[in-house]
Design a protein around this motif. Structure first.
Motif, PDB file in Angstrom:
ATOM      1  N   THR A   7       0.853  -1.181   0.000  1.00  0.00           N
ATOM      2  CA  THR A   7       0.000   0.000   0.000  1.00  0.00           C
ATOM      3  C   THR A   7       0.890   1.233   0.000  1.00  0.00           C
ATOM      4  O   THR A   7       1.794   1.344   0.830  1.00  0.00           O
ATOM      5  N   LEU A   8       0.631   2.115  -0.944  1.00  0.00           N
ATOM      6  CA  LEU A   8       1.354   3.382  -1.034  1.00  0.00           C
ATOM      7  C   LEU A   8       0.404   4.475  -0.564  1.00  0.00           C
ATOM      8  O   LEU A   8      -0.627   4.715  -1.183  1.00  0.00           O
ATOM      9  N   THR A  10      -0.396   8.275   0.004  1.00  0.00           N
ATOM     10  CA  THR A  10       0.007   9.518  -0.650  1.00  0.00           C
ATOM     11  C   THR A  10      -1.001  10.619  -0.347  1.00  0.00           C
ATOM     12  O   THR A  10      -1.987  10.384   0.352  1.00  0.00           O
ATOM     13  N   CYS A  17       5.639  11.889  -3.022  1.00  0.00           N
ATOM     14  CA  CYS A  17       4.722  10.801  -3.387  1.00  0.00           C
ATOM     15  C   CYS A  17       4.912  10.413  -4.854  1.00  0.00           C
ATOM     16  O   CYS A  17       4.898   9.224  -5.194  1.00  0.00           O
ATOM     17  N   ARG A  21       6.032   6.754  -6.077  1.00  0.00           N
ATOM     18  CA  ARG A  21       5.218   6.014  -7.045  1.00  0.00           C
ATOM     19  C   ARG A  21       6.074   5.527  -8.214  1.00  0.00           C
ATOM     20  O   ARG A  21       5.934   4.399  -8.687  1.00  0.00           O
ATOM     21  N   GLU A  25       5.787   1.378  -8.267  1.00  0.00           N
ATOM     22  CA  GLU A  25       5.002   0.717  -9.316  1.00  0.00           C
ATOM     23  C   GLU A  25       5.827  -0.276 -10.138  1.00  0.00           C
ATOM     24  O   GLU A  25       5.410  -1.424 -10.300  1.00  0.00           O
ATOM     25  N   GLU A  38      -2.862   2.137  -4.036  1.00  0.00           N
ATOM     26  CA  GLU A  38      -2.477   3.485  -3.638  1.00  0.00           C
ATOM     27  C   GLU A  38      -3.676   4.126  -2.968  1.00  0.00           C
ATOM     28  O   GLU A  38      -4.785   4.065  -3.482  1.00  0.00           O
ATOM     29  N   PRO A  56       5.322  10.189   1.630  1.00  0.00           N
ATOM     30  CA  PRO A  56       4.656   8.937   1.354  1.00  0.00           C
ATOM     31  C   PRO A  56       5.089   7.840   2.322  1.00  0.00           C
ATOM     32  O   PRO A  56       6.200   7.867   2.846  1.00  0.00           O
TER      33      PRO A  56
END
Length: 84
Positions: A7-8, A10, A17, A21, A25, A38, A56
């Protein structure tokens, strides 16, 4: 084996962030058995209160892996270990 959840966390307009990402990714795509979600902390009051000063944030299966800057080698290693 169930998928490993990354889980990111942001928020909009966060340049760190965007940097995170760009690292997370592609790395998630390299490792089989990993799914990426996300989430904006602005959409969840609890996440907002908890992580406002730390985004983040990268969580692996709900546990904090890193805050602010993502180290690609460290994340890759953690994902490979989590899916082994």
């Amino acid at each position: 084996m169930p998928a490993v959840a990354v889980t990111l966390l942001t928020k909009p307009g966060c340049h760190l962030c965007d940097d995170a990402r760009a690292i997370v990714e592609p790395l998630v795509g390299e490792v089989d058995g990993v799914v990426l979600e996300e989430r904006s902390i602005l959409d969840d009051p609890e996440l907002n209160a908890r992580y406002w000063d730390e985004i983040p944030v990268v969580l692996i299966d709900g546990a904090v892996h890193t805050i602010w800057r993502v180290d690609p080698a460290r994340l890759r290693s953690a994902l490979q270990e989590a899916t082994a």
